[in-house]
Design a protein around this motif. Structure first.
Motif, short mmCIF file in Angstrom:
data_model
loop_
_atom_site.label_atom_id
_atom_site.label_comp_id
_atom_site.label_asym_id
_atom_site.label_seq_id
_atom_site.Cartn_x
_atom_site.Cartn_y
_atom_site.Cartn_z
N UNK A 1 60.49 -18.54 10.82
CA UNK A 1 60.06 -18.03 9.51
C UNK A 1 60.30 -16.52 9.42
N UNK A 2 59.96 -15.81 10.48
CA UNK A 2 60.17 -14.36 10.49
C UNK A 2 61.67 -14.03 10.37
N UNK B 1 70.13 2.34 0.45
CA UNK B 1 69.57 1.68 1.63
C UNK B 1 68.92 2.65 2.59
N UNK B 2 68.93 3.88 2.28
CA UNK B 2 68.28 4.86 3.15
C UNK B 2 69.08 5.16 4.37
N UNK B 3 69.15 4.23 5.32
CA UNK B 3 69.82 4.48 6.59
C UNK B 3 71.22 3.87 6.64
N UNK C 1 66.82 -12.78 4.66
CA UNK C 1 66.76 -12.64 3.19
C UNK C 1 66.72 -11.18 2.78
N UNK C 2 65.96 -10.37 3.51
CA UNK C 2 65.84 -8.95 3.16
C UNK C 2 67.17 -8.24 3.35
N UNK C 3 67.86 -8.52 4.48
CA UNK C 3 69.16 -7.89 4.71
C UNK C 3 70.19 -8.34 3.68
#
Length: 437
Positions: free
Chosen positions: A79-80, A117-119, A86-88
């Protein structure tokens, strides 16, 4: 991977329908196995013989519980991981959309003021390279942590208990040494403190005697050539003629009493010296009465002295005493004539009393008896809180030296005279006081 786990389930049949119907246990045992969702849900259970009883049954139960916990943990990890994917995916979609809008006609990347994306770098090649570097850095950090953990485990398993025991023994030894050192220092401090107090008292006594001596010299000694060059004359045997020394005595464990004395009284010269304290009027007494020899009383204990001074001439006498074994010595004209012991042994001379010259005290400072009064002349009555050496006694007796007492010093200002007929007058030269002069 997730579809495989999600597409299967565990179907456990315990006793098929017998236990479910409430029938008693018939001693048979069953196992559980995974059945696909599309498979037959009937009861394909293989019966087990009655072999797995006792500890074997317990082991099987533990194994099943461990498998169940492992599956739950794997489902949680999946699940993690799906959430992270999904986030990526969302971030990459946003990045692709933003970079597509900012392309220039030459195909180059336009400069943007903000990074979505910041980084994540602006160029896709840089993005891949940066992710690679990031993964490599994380891998290196993980390897370092694993190596540190291994070293810690190795070191922790090899010698920490031995090291702790060694340090504990060393600390205990150091603590014992420190306690011994502190104890020794305390003992030395006590000894030094006692010695210092004794020397301080002696020094103060000597200094006080010197101060009194200097004061008398500065005053000029009145009618006398020097403060000690006087004599006390008590010509009659009465109970009202006497002299009183103003200074009292401290507590003493030894003393020497010296004086010059002249008398021709008969029978007995009386009491030239007496010292009384509350509760004991005869703390120190020098007396000759009747036909008895001269006696020394200390705490009302008596010792007879081999002294003879009733010839009307000047004589120098000294009596010394120490509380240790009650030893005493008697000198006349510089010669030791007698010694003894067991005179008030281990008794300290009490302080704060009254010194009377010429009378014996029945109470402190009074109630005199005329029959015990001294008749004659006295001079150079000095007291020390130690036993004088024979050479010191001889030097004073033959006039080669004069040593004032460090406790009581013979000074005109320190002697009061009572009674009409008693007086102080100048003393002859020392050589004139010698018996053969």
């Amino acid at each position: 991977m997730s579809s495989t786990f999600l597409g299967s389930f565990f179907f456990c049949v315990l006793g098929c329908s017998q236990l479910a119907n409430g029938q008693p246990d018939d001693g048979k045992r069953y196992i559980c196995r995974a059945v696909p969702l599309s498979g037959d849900a009937s009861c394909p259970v293989t019966l087990l013989p009655e072999l797995y009883t006792g500890s074997q049954e317990e082991e099987l139960r533990n194994t099943v519980m461990q498998l169940r916990e492992t599956i739950l943990q794997q489902k949680e990890n999946i699940s993690k991981q799906q959430g992270a994917i999904n986030e990526l995916t969302t971030k990459l979609s946003l990045c692709a959309a933003a970079t597509g809008e900012k392309k220039t006609k030459g195909g180059s990347w336009a400069k943007e003021k903000q990074n979505t994306m910041g980084d994540v770098p602006r160029d896709p090649n840089d993005t891949v390279e940066g992710l690679g570097k990031t993964m490599k850095g994380l891998k290196d950090r993980l390897e370092n942590l694993e190596q540190q953990q291994m070293r810690a485990n190795i070191s922790g398993a090899s010698f920490p208990s031995e090291l702790r025991e060694l340090l504990q023994r060393r600390l205990e030894e150091l603590e014992k040494q420190l306690l011994r050192k502190v104890s020794n220092l305390e003992e030395e401090k006590g000894i030094l403190s006692n010695a210092t107090a004794t020397y301080r008292l002696k020094t103060e006594s000597t200094v006080n005697a010197l101060v009194n001596r200097i004061s008398e010299l500065e005053k000029g000694g009145g009618d006398f050539k020097s403060p000690e060059q006087f004599k006390l004359s008590l010509p009659l045997r009465t109970n009202y003629l006497y002299g009183r020394i103003i200074t009292s005595l401290p507590e003493m464990y030894a003393f020497t009493l010296c004086m010059r004395i002249k008398s021709s009284a008969s029978p007995g010269i009386g009491t030239p010296f007496s010292y009384g304290v509350p509760g004991q009027a005869n703390e120190i007494v020098l007396i000759e009465w009747g036909n008895n020899p001269i006696e020394l009383l200390i705490n009302d204990k008596v010792a007879q002295l081999p002294l003879e001074v009733r010839d009307g001439k000047w004589h120098h006498i000294c009596i010394s005493w120490t509380t240790r074994d009650g030893q005493w010595e008697a000198y006349q004209d510089g010669v030791k004539l007698g010694t003894g012991d067991n005179l008030a042994a281990w008794h300290p001379i009490k302080p704060g009393g009254v010194i009377i010259l010429g009378q014996e005290q029945d109470v402190v400072g009074g109630r005199f008896d005329a029959g015990q009064a001294f008749v004659g002349e006295l001079s150079q009555v000095n007291i020390w809180d130690r036993v004088l050496k024979p050479v010191e006694v001889l030097s004073m007796a033959n006039c080669s030296a004069y040593i004032p007492g460090n406790v009581i010093s013979w000074l005109a200002s320190n002697v009061e005279v009572f009674g009409r007929g008693a007086f102080k007058k100048p003393l002859e030269m020392c050589q004139e006081l010698l018996p053969n002069s």
